[in-house]
Structure formats: C-alpha cells, structure tokens
Design a protein around this motif. Sequence first.
Motif, short mmCIF file in Angstrom:
data_model
loop_
_atom_site.label_atom_id
_atom_site.label_comp_id
_atom_site.label_asym_id
_atom_site.label_seq_id
_atom_site.Cartn_x
_atom_site.Cartn_y
_atom_site.Cartn_z
N HIS A 1 11.09 9.95 -0.07
CA HIS A 1 9.80 9.26 -0.02
C HIS A 1 9.89 7.97 0.80
CE1 HIS A 1 5.72 8.54 -1.27
NE2 HIS A 1 6.03 7.34 -1.71
N ILE A 2 10.98 7.24 0.63
CA ILE A 2 11.17 6.03 1.43
C ILE A 2 11.34 6.40 2.90
CG2 ILE A 2 12.75 4.11 1.88
CD1 ILE A 2 13.27 4.00 -1.15
N GLU A 3 12.12 7.45 3.17
CA GLU A 3 12.33 7.89 4.55
C GLU A 3 11.01 8.32 5.20
OE1 GLU A 3 15.46 10.92 6.77
OE2 GLU A 3 15.89 10.14 4.76
N GLN A 4 10.16 8.97 4.43
CA GLN A 4 8.85 9.37 4.94
C GLN A 4 8.00 8.15 5.30
OE1 GLN A 4 6.65 11.81 2.21
NE2 GLN A 4 4.80 11.86 3.47
N GLY A 5 8.09 7.11 4.48
CA GLY A 5 7.35 5.88 4.77
C GLY A 5 7.81 5.21 6.05
N SER B 1 6.56 7.38 9.07
CA SER B 1 5.12 7.26 9.31
C SER B 1 4.70 5.87 9.76
CB SER B 1 4.36 7.63 8.04
OG SER B 1 4.61 6.68 7.01
N GLY B 2 5.61 4.90 9.65
CA GLY B 2 5.28 3.53 10.02
C GLY B 2 4.69 2.71 8.90
N GLN B 3 4.57 3.31 7.71
CA GLN B 3 4.01 2.56 6.58
C GLN B 3 5.01 1.58 5.98
OE1 GLN B 3 2.54 6.55 4.93
NE2 GLN B 3 1.06 5.14 4.03
N LEU B 4 6.30 1.85 6.21
CA LEU B 4 7.35 0.90 5.82
C LEU B 4 7.98 0.40 7.11
CD1 LEU B 4 9.05 2.62 2.74
CD2 LEU B 4 7.43 0.73 2.75
N ALA B 5 7.71 -0.83 7.46
CA ALA B 5 8.15 -1.37 8.75
C ALA B 5 9.64 -1.74 8.71
CB ALA B 5 7.33 -2.61 9.09
N PRO B 6 10.31 -1.67 9.87
CA PRO B 6 11.69 -2.15 9.93
C PRO B 6 11.79 -3.58 9.41
CG PRO B 6 11.12 -0.99 11.94
CD PRO B 6 9.85 -1.11 11.14
N ASP C 1 0.81 -1.21 0.00
CA ASP C 1 0.00 0.00 0.00
C ASP C 1 0.85 1.27 0.00
OD1 ASP C 1 -2.31 -1.51 0.06
OD2 ASP C 1 -2.37 -1.56 2.25
N TYR C 2 2.14 1.13 -0.17
CA TYR C 2 3.01 2.31 -0.18
C TYR C 2 3.80 2.34 -1.48
CZ TYR C 2 5.90 6.09 1.61
OH TYR C 2 6.52 7.30 1.80
#
Length: 445
Positions: free
Chosen positions: A18-22, A25-30, A4-5
Amino acid sequence: MLGDYPLKGRRASEIAAHIEQGVSSGQLAPGTPLPPLRDLAVELGVNPNTVAAAYRLLRDRGVIETAGRKGSRILPRPALTTRDQIRIPVPERARDLSTGNPDPALLPDLAPALAAAAEAARAEPVLYGQSRIDPGLLELARGSFEADGLPGGPIAVASGALDTIERTLVAWLRPGDAVAVEDPGWGSLLDLLPAMGLRPLPVRLDDEGPLPDSLAAALADGARAVVVTSRAQNPTGAALGEARAAALRAVLAEYPGVLLIEDDHGHGIVDQPYRPLVGAGPRHWAVVRSAAKAYGPDLRVSVMVGDEETVGRVAGRLRLGAGWVSHLLQRTVAELWRADAAPAASVAAAYRERRDALLTELAARGIEAHGASGLNVWVPVPDETSALAALVQRGWVAAPGARYRIQSPPGLRFTVAGLDRAGAKELAGDLAAVLGTGGADTRLV
C-alpha cells in the motif's frame, strides 16, 4: 494517517504494498516521513513487529530509508522514480544532446558479424549443458585484460555493464550496506543502489577521477564496496591518470575487505590508457567491459574478470536464473572485435576532436568545462532549471545534472558524439549568452 493517504493493511506485505502504491501514484512524495512503527501499529490494529517487517521490505526494495530514532521516510528518489524520468521535452528542430548515445555513424555494420554468428549457430547449435561462454569471445577478452596488466582470473559474460555490476554487488552485499560511488556519477547506478536496498556514499572527483581523501572518507564511513569508472566517466569524462591511480591504490590498500568494481565501459572508444586499481589490497574485485559504446547499445554483452570467488558467485547465480547470455550475441561481439569493425584509434580520435572543439569554444568564452575522455562534456552552472529552459529556447536540449548528482554542485551534461565543429561554436555562443558573465564556479568538487 499521512494526510489524504490513509495507510492500510493487516499483513506486512499488504502494508508495504500500500505504501509502495502511494509512492508510485505520487500520493506519497519523496522525502515524506512515515509514522513511527508503534503509532502505525496502533492505527492499523496490528503487532509492531508486523509494521517493522513492512518497513524492512520497503527498505530492501529501495523505497524508504530508515535511520533509527530519526524514523523512516520515503527516499528522496525511490527506486520507483528513476532519474531517467527527469526529462526535457525536445522541441521540433531542437538538437538533443541529452541522450548519452554513441554516434550511429561510428558504429559498425552488424550484418556481417550477425551472419557469421548465425552460420556458426547453424553448423553447431548451442544446447543445454554446453559452455556458457563463446570460446572466441573468451579468448579476446582474456587477451584484452592481460594486455592491460590485470591479474589473471576467471571470466564471466553478462548482459551489459550495469547487469554485471548488479550481479557483483549482490554476490557480496546485503540491504543496508553502503557503496562508495562517484559524485557526479552514472545515474543508472545511483538508481540501482537504493533499488537493491544499498546506500550510496558520494565520492568527489575531478578530471582525473575520484579524489583520494574523499574515497578514504567514504571507506572510513563504512562503505563495503567501491565502484570506480576508470575512463570516459559519465557524466564528467574523467579519466584516471597514473599518479591518481597510485594514490587511490594506496587508499584501497588499507581496506582489504572492501569489494572493488572497476567500470571500464569506455573500452574501445577512448585513447587514454587503462589504469587498473585492482591488486592494491581488496581481495574481492571485478573489472567490467561492455560492447555498448563501441558496437551499439542493443548488443547487451559485457565481459568481466575478477577474483575466483567473486566471478564464481556471479556465474553461479547467472546459471540459476538466465542461464547464459545468448551465444548469437556473444559470437556477434567476438566477430566485431576480431575484425576490428570499429577501430578504437579512429573512433577515439573522432570523439576527442568533438569534445575538444566544444571545450575550446567554451574556454574562449570564459566557460570552463570538463571532458577528458568519452562522449560527454560537463558544464557547471549556477541553476540547472533556468539554464536548461533558456537553452531549449535557443534550440538545445542538455541533460540536467540532477540525474547524476548526490551532493555535488549543479551542472549540465552535453553528449558531443554527433556534434560537429560548427555546432560546437554555435552551442558555446548560446551557452555564454545564457550564463551571462561566463559561467559558474567550475569546480567539480
């Protein structure tokens, strides 16, 4: 792409942002794997070199790690998600032993020292172009380092131990380099390294500090720098003994090109002798001492001694940025030091009494723990989450070991700076009830 990202951007900086923003925001998990750079280049309609540059930016910022053919992924704990975010809410009337702070009752009254510093500033204001180090602080620091048998070298002043360590690492290392660090170790340092694009290599330890064979393995694996806490190790309280220091010096002698940093943040609050590792082989070295534990965390002053080139690089870079550490702070620390405002012997004895009280009560209940020096006691547990939750129900808040671990087994850190004997007995009883049969495997390693 990435569920979804969907990733966006035409320039490397836009893709990285853009990746850093994800991640923020928690949309891209560790741990999330990123697309192969050629696949992402096709998706975005850009040159593969643009995506490669974006990934390099993210790696240098400590957001992702790259592993050649294995691809790239969000770091398990990227620089945007610090270990301090692993917090346990403190219920009303619960005792918070998670902070790592010194006991305010053992900190000196700052008013006389601040007044003396202010009067010195009135009589002789510090202006541009003057010495960056207060002469009084320089004299005291030099005498302290010489008394502990350190090689002579230039001295610099920075804003706390972590600031000094960061500046020293920047002086010699580049993104992608590996640093040998204690595991469990100081959470702020474990956060700092990936934020700088550096790779931590864990070194196991026991109550006497890093294990020589584990340090040797990290150096053989390519570590370009080593950070060692000589005493009051956070979180375990480990302190170097003479035999262990000699063994570590023998390991370091085989690696003259490595950068050695000794963090002696416990100076002024411990009664264990200082065991230097410098002079064993590494040509580039630094020893760091800060005012935080003895005089108060808000006094952001540290002194370092090191080889001429290392201190020269640190001081030179400091001049280009901050310029210098405020002489008001430097003079305040010098006044406190000169007046022995927080007598090291009595402060160390108070912290030892509190550690020993808890260690004795835990041992009486079959729970072995670690705390040879400093402010903290480390207790291995089978499961951090369940132990923390159960302790909170009984009115205690500890620091989760996940803040301090890379590969080492689970544990909890208890700051005993303000814990009296009655509290130690009560805590030990509650911890024994929580752990049931007497605790976990107590080995740090």
